[in-house]
Design an enzyme around this catalytic site. Structure first.
Site, PDB file in Angstrom:
ATOM      1  N   GLU A 116       0.827  -1.224   0.000  1.00 35.80           N
ATOM      2  CA  GLU A 116       0.000   0.000   0.000  1.00 35.80           C
ATOM      3  C   GLU A 116       0.854   1.264   0.000  1.00 35.80           C
ATOM      4  O   GLU A 116       0.369   2.349   0.310  1.00 35.80           O
ATOM      5  CB  GLU A 116      -0.942   0.005   1.212  1.00 35.80           C
ATOM      6  CG  GLU A 116      -1.900  -1.164   1.305  1.00 35.80           C
ATOM      7  CD  GLU A 116      -2.963  -1.212   0.203  1.00 35.80           C
ATOM      8  OE1 GLU A 116      -2.996  -0.297  -0.645  1.00 35.80           O
ATOM      9  OE2 GLU A 116      -3.738  -2.179   0.192  1.00 35.80           O
ATOM     10  N   HIS A 139      -2.783   2.418   8.331  1.00 35.90           N
ATOM     11  CA  HIS A 139      -3.908   1.656   7.782  1.00 35.90           C
ATOM     12  C   HIS A 139      -4.084   0.381   8.589  1.00 35.90           C
ATOM     13  O   HIS A 139      -3.110  -0.271   8.949  1.00 35.90           O
ATOM     14  CB  HIS A 139      -3.631   1.317   6.313  1.00 35.90           C
ATOM     15  CG  HIS A 139      -4.549   0.280   5.753  1.00 35.90           C
ATOM     16  ND1 HIS A 139      -5.901   0.474   5.630  1.00 35.90           N
ATOM     17  CD2 HIS A 139      -4.315  -0.985   5.301  1.00 35.90           C
ATOM     18  CE1 HIS A 139      -6.452  -0.615   5.118  1.00 35.90           C
ATOM     19  NE2 HIS A 139      -5.511  -1.519   4.918  1.00 35.90           N
ATOM     20  N   HIS A 141      -7.460  -2.742  10.034  1.00 42.21           N
ATOM     21  CA  HIS A 141      -8.755  -3.389   9.786  1.00 42.21           C
ATOM     22  C   HIS A 141      -9.566  -3.541  11.074  1.00 42.21           C
ATOM     23  O   HIS A 141      -9.850  -4.672  11.495  1.00 42.21           O
ATOM     24  CB  HIS A 141      -8.521  -4.786   9.180  1.00 42.21           C
ATOM     25  CG  HIS A 141      -7.648  -4.819   7.966  1.00 42.21           C
ATOM     26  ND1 HIS A 141      -6.911  -5.931   7.594  1.00 42.21           N
ATOM     27  CD2 HIS A 141      -7.388  -3.875   7.019  1.00 42.21           C
ATOM     28  CE1 HIS A 141      -6.241  -5.693   6.481  1.00 42.21           C
ATOM     29  NE2 HIS A 141      -6.503  -4.443   6.109  1.00 42.21           N
ATOM     30  N   GLU A 169     -16.800  11.915  22.978  1.00 43.93           N
ATOM     31  CA  GLU A 169     -15.438  12.223  22.560  1.00 43.93           C
ATOM     32  C   GLU A 169     -15.262  12.373  21.044  1.00 43.93           C
ATOM     33  O   GLU A 169     -14.340  13.043  20.597  1.00 43.93           O
ATOM     34  CB  GLU A 169     -14.592  11.020  22.988  1.00 43.93           C
ATOM     35  CG  GLU A 169     -13.361  11.298  23.758  1.00 43.93           C
ATOM     36  CD  GLU A 169     -12.470  10.063  23.750  1.00 43.93           C
ATOM     37  OE1 GLU A 169     -12.978   8.924  23.636  1.00 43.93           O
ATOM     38  OE2 GLU A 169     -11.263  10.261  23.840  1.00 43.93           O
ATOM     39  N   HIS A 210     -13.199  -3.077   4.047  1.00 45.07           N
ATOM     40  CA  HIS A 210     -11.765  -3.367   4.123  1.00 45.07           C
ATOM     41  C   HIS A 210     -11.138  -2.831   5.415  1.00 45.07           C
ATOM     42  O   HIS A 210     -10.565  -3.591   6.181  1.00 45.07           O
ATOM     43  CB  HIS A 210     -11.043  -2.799   2.892  1.00 45.07           C
ATOM     44  CG  HIS A 210      -9.568  -3.080   2.863  1.00 45.07           C
ATOM     45  ND1 HIS A 210      -8.881  -3.467   1.743  1.00 45.07           N
ATOM     46  CD2 HIS A 210      -8.624  -3.017   3.848  1.00 45.07           C
ATOM     47  CE1 HIS A 210      -7.603  -3.660   2.034  1.00 45.07           C
ATOM     48  NE2 HIS A 210      -7.425  -3.384   3.308  1.00 45.07           N
TER      49      HIS A 210
HETATM   50  O1  2HA Z   1      -0.889  -4.964   4.142  1.00 46.55           O
HETATM   51  O2  2HA Z   1      -3.811  -4.342   4.799  1.00 46.55           O
HETATM   52  O3  2HA Z   1      -4.539  -3.406   2.468  1.00 46.55           O
HETATM   53  C1  2HA Z   1      -2.066  -5.669   3.997  1.00 46.55           C
HETATM   54  C2  2HA Z   1      -3.202  -4.760   3.842  1.00 46.55           C
HETATM   55  C3  2HA Z   1      -3.540  -4.355   2.487  1.00 46.55           C
HETATM   56 ZN    ZN Z   2      -5.721  -3.515   4.421  1.00 51.39          ZN
END
Ligand code: 2HA
Ligand code: ZN
Length: 270
Positions: A116, A139, A141, A169, A210
């Site tokens: 990414e 980033h 999840h 908050e 995602h």
């Molecule tokens: O690195 O999260 O979006 C793995 C991920 C790709």
């Molecule tokens: Zn990801």
């Protein structure tokens, strides 16, 4: 030369990705983080004339030429960073043409930066334009934010307002709100461009089905942004199927704006 494992940026990065893993935000090789470093800081720990390898980034980011980043490795598990940082992280410097990255440290098994990286670099460029102090793109999840993208309208104003209503908050921590991208193929320049565009107006960008991108001036601020949005989403997922009896009203949101000297995103409150 000082031991790089004692560098504050390294210590903070290892602590942060370990904590992200512990929060369940980064299963397997999920997630990626990039932290922009000052050359003066890097020089205390590395010979900046010693380039280990040079690899193409797959895109052109002239604005970042000469900039250093500490970046998580592609295919690497956040779980393992604390045990072998040199294998799971790397320090890169963007080359003069803005199209390649000099590896200065790390990726010791011959690896490279996250898939990414385009989204990260483009997001850094976008955030630096609106906030010269921005240093981090993160980033991951988080389960509740993801879950929310299956059951909630993806309209950015509606999504943001729901999160603001879930804990007091939220509006204080992210008055700029949360932008949302529909599902797109990850690891591509297209999602990088779309993410960077969304980063111009908010420090949080949800990737539907995602995960989420966050940006901030340091690792703590960025982690805290995602942590707070995820808390809001967790409350939402607990109550969404129940009759709503109470909420935080727009009038109360305005009181929070005054009390904490923040300004809600234009047009998002009545
Ligand atoms: O690195 O999260 O979006 C793995 C991920 C790709
Ligand atoms: Zn990801």
């Amino acid at each position: 030369m000082k031991d790089i494992m004692t560098a504050p940026f390294m210590v903070e990065m290892i602590r942060t990705v370990t904590e992200m893993y512990r929060h369940g935000w980064d299963e397997r090789n999920g997630g990626n983080v990039s932290l922009m470093l000052e050359e003066a800081d890097v020089q205390e720990y590395l010979d900046v004339k010693n380039v280990i390898r040079t690899i193409p980034t797959g895109f052109k980011a002239q604005e970042l030429s000469g900039k250093y980043f500490l970046v998580t490795g592609t295919g690497k598990y956040f779980k393992n960073v604390q045990y072998d940082a040199a294998k799971n992280l790397g320090i890169v410097r963007i080359t003069e043409d803005g199209e390649n990255a000099d590896i200065m440290w790390g990726y010791s098994d011959g690896g490279q930066f996250t898939s990414e990286f385009p989204a990260h670099m483009m997001s850094h460029v976008a955030r630096l334009k609106v906030d010269p102090e921005n240093r981090v793109v993160m980033h991951c999840h988080p389960a509740n934010l993801l879950a929310m993208t299956y059951v909630h309208d993806l309209d950015e104003k509606a999504f943001t307002r729901t999160l603001w209503q879930m804990c007091t908050e939220c509006i204080v921590v992210f008055p700029d709100g949360v932008n949302v991208l529909p599902w797109m193929l990850c690891g591509t320049n297209e999602i990088g461009i779309a993410t960077a565009e969304k980063m111009e107006t908010a420090r949080l960008v949800v990737w539907a089905q995602h995960g989420i991108y966050g940006a901030g001036k340091d690792l703590d601020e960025t982690f805290g942004l995602i942590e707070t949005a995820e808390k809001g989403a967790e409350i939402y997922m607990k109550i969404a199927h129940l009759p709503l009896v109470n909420t935080i009203t727009d009038e109360q949101m305005h009181l929070l704006e005054g009390r904490f000297s923040v300004k809600a995103r234009e047009g998002y409150l009545e």
